[in-house]
Design a protein around this motif. Structure first.
Motif, PDB file in Angstrom:
ATOM      1  N   GLY A   1       0.801  -1.214   0.000  1.00 34.73           N
ATOM      2  CA  GLY A   1       0.000   0.000   0.000  1.00 34.73           C
ATOM      3  C   GLY A   1       0.836   1.268   0.000  1.00 34.73           C
ATOM      4  N   GLU A   2       2.130   1.143   0.290  1.00 31.01           N
ATOM      5  CA  GLU A   2       2.997   2.319   0.289  1.00 31.01           C
ATOM      6  C   GLU A   2       3.302   2.754  -1.141  1.00 31.01           C
ATOM      7  N   GLY A   3       3.561   4.047  -1.313  1.00 33.15           N
ATOM      8  CA  GLY A   3       3.882   4.585  -2.623  1.00 33.15           C
ATOM      9  C   GLY A   3       2.635   4.984  -3.404  1.00 33.15           C
ATOM     10  N   GLU A   4       2.831   5.414  -4.637  1.00 34.36           N
ATOM     11  CA  GLU A   4       1.728   5.878  -5.491  1.00 34.36           C
ATOM     12  C   GLU A   4       1.864   5.273  -6.883  1.00 34.36           C
ATOM     13  N   GLN A   5       0.723   4.906  -7.485  1.00 40.22           N
ATOM     14  CA  GLN A   5       0.762   4.428  -8.865  1.00 40.22           C
ATOM     15  C   GLN A   5       1.124   5.569  -9.817  1.00 40.22           C
ATOM     16  N   ALA A   6       1.521   5.199 -11.014  1.00 38.83           N
ATOM     17  CA  ALA A   6       1.813   6.187 -12.066  1.00 38.83           C
ATOM     18  C   ALA A   6       0.485   6.682 -12.642  1.00 38.83           C
ATOM     19  N   ASP A   7      -0.149   7.622 -11.933  1.00 37.86           N
ATOM     20  CA  ASP A   7      -1.515   8.006 -12.283  1.00 37.86           C
ATOM     21  C   ASP A   7      -1.598   8.910 -13.505  1.00 37.86           C
ATOM     22  N   TYR A   8      -0.455   9.362 -14.034  1.00 34.17           N
ATOM     23  CA  TYR A   8      -0.506  10.172 -15.246  1.00 34.17           C
ATOM     24  C   TYR A   8      -0.729   9.303 -16.488  1.00 34.17           C
ATOM     25  N   ILE A   9      -0.617   7.990 -16.337  1.00 33.48           N
ATOM     26  CA  ILE A   9      -1.020   7.041 -17.380  1.00 33.48           C
ATOM     27  C   ILE A   9      -2.279   6.364 -16.869  1.00 33.48           C
ATOM     28  N   GLU A  10      -3.397   6.658 -17.505  1.00 31.16           N
ATOM     29  CA  GLU A  10      -4.706   6.284 -16.958  1.00 31.16           C
ATOM     30  C   GLU A  10      -4.798   4.794 -16.635  1.00 31.16           C
ATOM     31  N   SER A  11      -4.293   3.945 -17.507  1.00 29.10           N
ATOM     32  CA  SER A  11      -4.443   2.507 -17.315  1.00 29.10           C
ATOM     33  C   SER A  11      -3.593   1.973 -16.158  1.00 29.10           C
ATOM     34  N   LEU A  12      -2.612   2.752 -15.697  1.00 36.15           N
ATOM     35  CA  LEU A  12      -1.788   2.329 -14.566  1.00 36.15           C
ATOM     36  C   LEU A  12      -2.284   2.890 -13.239  1.00 36.15           C
ATOM     37  N   ALA A  13      -3.195   3.854 -13.311  1.00 32.58           N
ATOM     38  CA  ALA A  13      -3.631   4.551 -12.098  1.00 32.58           C
ATOM     39  C   ALA A  13      -4.437   3.666 -11.163  1.00 32.58           C
ATOM     40  N   ASP A  14      -5.076   2.635 -11.708  1.00 33.80           N
ATOM     41  CA  ASP A  14      -5.955   1.799 -10.891  1.00 33.80           C
ATOM     42  C   ASP A  14      -5.392   0.405 -10.639  1.00 33.80           C
ATOM     43  N   VAL A  15      -4.122   0.218 -10.893  1.00 30.40           N
ATOM     44  CA  VAL A  15      -3.519  -1.093 -10.626  1.00 30.40           C
ATOM     45  C   VAL A  15      -3.536  -1.350  -9.119  1.00 30.40           C
ATOM     46  N   PRO A  16      -4.023  -2.523  -8.687  1.00 30.24           N
ATOM     47  CA  PRO A  16      -4.092  -2.805  -7.240  1.00 30.24           C
ATOM     48  C   PRO A  16      -2.729  -2.725  -6.568  1.00 30.24           C
ATOM     49  N   MET A  17      -2.717  -2.176  -5.358  1.00 27.80           N
ATOM     50  CA  MET A  17      -1.476  -1.968  -4.619  1.00 27.80           C
ATOM     51  C   MET A  17      -1.156  -3.136  -3.679  1.00 27.80           C
ATOM     52  N   ASP A  18      -1.843  -4.263  -3.863  1.00 30.64           N
ATOM     53  CA  ASP A  18      -1.570  -5.426  -3.017  1.00 30.64           C
ATOM     54  C   ASP A  18      -0.810  -6.499  -3.790  1.00 30.64           C
ATOM     55  N   ARG A  19      -0.092  -6.087  -4.834  1.00 30.11           N
ATOM     56  CA  ARG A  19       0.639  -7.025  -5.676  1.00 30.11           C
ATOM     57  C   ARG A  19       2.149  -6.890  -5.452  1.00 30.11           C
ATOM     58  N   PHE A  20       2.798  -8.007  -5.168  1.00 29.25           N
ATOM     59  CA  PHE A  20       4.258  -8.027  -5.113  1.00 29.25           C
ATOM     60  C   PHE A  20       4.738  -9.365  -5.634  1.00 29.25           C
ATOM     61  N   GLY A  21       5.708  -9.314  -6.529  1.00 26.21           N
ATOM     62  CA  GLY A  21       6.319 -10.530  -7.043  1.00 26.21           C
ATOM     63  C   GLY A  21       7.820 -10.342  -7.171  1.00 26.21           C
ATOM     64  N   MET A  22       8.557 -11.439  -7.111  1.00 24.57           N
ATOM     65  CA  MET A  22      10.005 -11.374  -7.257  1.00 24.57           C
ATOM     66  C   MET A  22      10.482 -12.695  -7.844  1.00 24.57           C
ATOM     67  N   ALA A  23      11.398 -12.610  -8.802  1.00 26.32           N
ATOM     68  CA  ALA A  23      11.954 -13.810  -9.411  1.00 26.32           C
ATOM     69  C   ALA A  23      13.425 -13.586  -9.684  1.00 26.32           C
ATOM     70  N   LEU A  24      14.185 -14.660  -9.621  1.00 25.59           N
ATOM     71  CA  LEU A  24      15.588 -14.597 -10.026  1.00 25.59           C
ATOM     72  C   LEU A  24      15.907 -15.813 -10.878  1.00 25.59           C
ATOM     73  N   VAL A  25      16.830 -15.605 -11.816  1.00 26.28           N
ATOM     74  CA  VAL A  25      17.258 -16.655 -12.732  1.00 26.28           C
ATOM     75  C   VAL A  25      18.779 -16.717 -12.694  1.00 26.28           C
ATOM     76  N   THR A  26      19.328 -17.848 -12.316  1.00 26.04           N
ATOM     77  CA  THR A  26      20.779 -17.989 -12.245  1.00 26.04           C
ATOM     78  C   THR A  26      21.352 -18.154 -13.655  1.00 26.04           C
ATOM     79  N   VAL A  27      22.662 -18.028 -13.765  1.00 28.07           N
ATOM     80  CA  VAL A  27      23.300 -18.211 -15.069  1.00 28.07           C
ATOM     81  C   VAL A  27      23.132 -19.645 -15.570  1.00 28.07           C
ATOM     82  N   ASP A  28      22.844 -20.571 -14.663  1.00 32.44           N
ATOM     83  CA  ASP A  28      22.593 -21.957 -15.055  1.00 32.44           C
ATOM     84  C   ASP A  28      21.137 -22.198 -15.438  1.00 32.44           C
TER      85      ASP A  28
END
Length: 317
Positions: free
Chosen positions: A32-59
């Protein structure tokens, strides 16, 4: 065939699932912290309860947590990929039209362009990305398809495509980019028609990918230019190093110094909430959280990368 480089980090000694799980817990408590990029209309309403993280090793091993498979608008992360295509097309000639210096100004600033006679400060500011887009357009007959093919081969996802809703929002809110492109054109630093450059630029920013896609798409920058997904050598080892250097000094706009201080990795952010990062010779990463800080970087994405480098010691410093 490139010889492998021995790295001081032995990631087999790290419990990466546990580390990602801890970061996920910490971030979840701050959703919930921070603000969406509301100057682009389609990004202004993106839910703020989303977090993802991924990593890919060189292998090629993938570790992920949260909404790591939820597609989002990659926005300026695409500038890493178009820069790669432009350097492939014209090599060091690119630097006659775009500089390689940190800006110290917001990503959509026009201030320096007049002082520097239409030469953008770096390829990751909007002005620089417009010149890069112009170079890519001039290098092939169908730049849009070339970019899509590039993203699909790097990520291994044949379904990577454009979010038309975001693309429409980009066009409707793109007044500053329109002004910027015309200003650069007035100095002769765009060779194609302004509308053509803008359409390609908005298309690249409207690509939709998830954290795993994006981490894979920049794996070649962690692997001496070799893409483990496709088995192809994308760029030379030297060029991979140079792109990483630009990401470190300009990939998070006028917060690049602060980002280097707290995270210590080459990275590229986008106002859609994504950040990709590279641990050279070790892995590539991507975080996603749509709440931005005052500089336009994902607030909790930056925090997650900060915690990751502190918990693992995987920093370039």
């Amino acid at each position: 065939m490139r010889e492998p480089i021995q790295n001081r980090h032995n990631i087999s000694e790290l419990d990466l699932p546990d580390i990602l799980g801890t970061i996920h817990e910490e971030v979840t408590a701050r959703l919930g912290e921070g603000e969406q990029a509301d100057y682009i209309e389609s990004l202004a309403d993106v839910p703020m309860d989303r977090f993802g993280m991924a990593l890919v090793t060189v292998d090629g091993d993938v570790f992920e947590v949260g909404e790591s498979r939820e597609p989002f608008s990659i926005q300026s992360i695409s500038k890493v990929h178009t820069l790669t295509l432009a350097l492939e097309a014209v090599g060091d000639e690119l630097w006659e039209r775009v500089d390689r210096e940190p800006s110290g100004d917001p990503f959509n600033s026009l201030i320096q362009l007049e002082y520097e006679k239409g030469i953008p400060r770096n390829p990751f500011m909007n002005a620089g990305a417009l010149v890069v887009a112009d170079v890519v357009l001039s290098s092939c007959d169908n730049a849009e398809q070339k970019l899509l093919d590039f993203m699909r081969r790097r990520s291994g996802n044949a379904d990577v495509g454009v979010d038309e809703v975001v693309a429409k929002s980009e066009r409707q809110s793109g007044h500053r980019n329109i002004a910027m492109a015309n200003f650069i054109k007035s100095y002769g630093n765009l060779r194609n028609e302004v509308d053509r450059v803008l359409d390609f630029y908005w298309l690249q920013c409207s690509l939709k990918m998830d954290c795993v896609d994006l981490a894979r798409s920049v794996q070649f920058l962690s692997n001496q230019g070799h893409c483990g997904v496709s088995g192809e050598d994308v760029v030379s080892e030297e060029l991979a190093t140079r792109i990483n250097a630009l990401m470190m000094t300009a990939g998070t706009y006028d917060a690049a110094g602060d980002f280097a201080f707290y995270v210590g990795l080459p990275a590229k952010s986008g106002v859609g909430g994504g950040i990709v990062a590279v641990v050279p010779h070790v892995m590539s990463l991507c975080t996603y959280y749509p709440g931005l800080d005052e500089k336009g970087n994902s607030l909790l994405g930056r925090y997650a990368l900060h915690r990751f480098t502190r918990m693992t010691g995987l920093s370039v410093f």
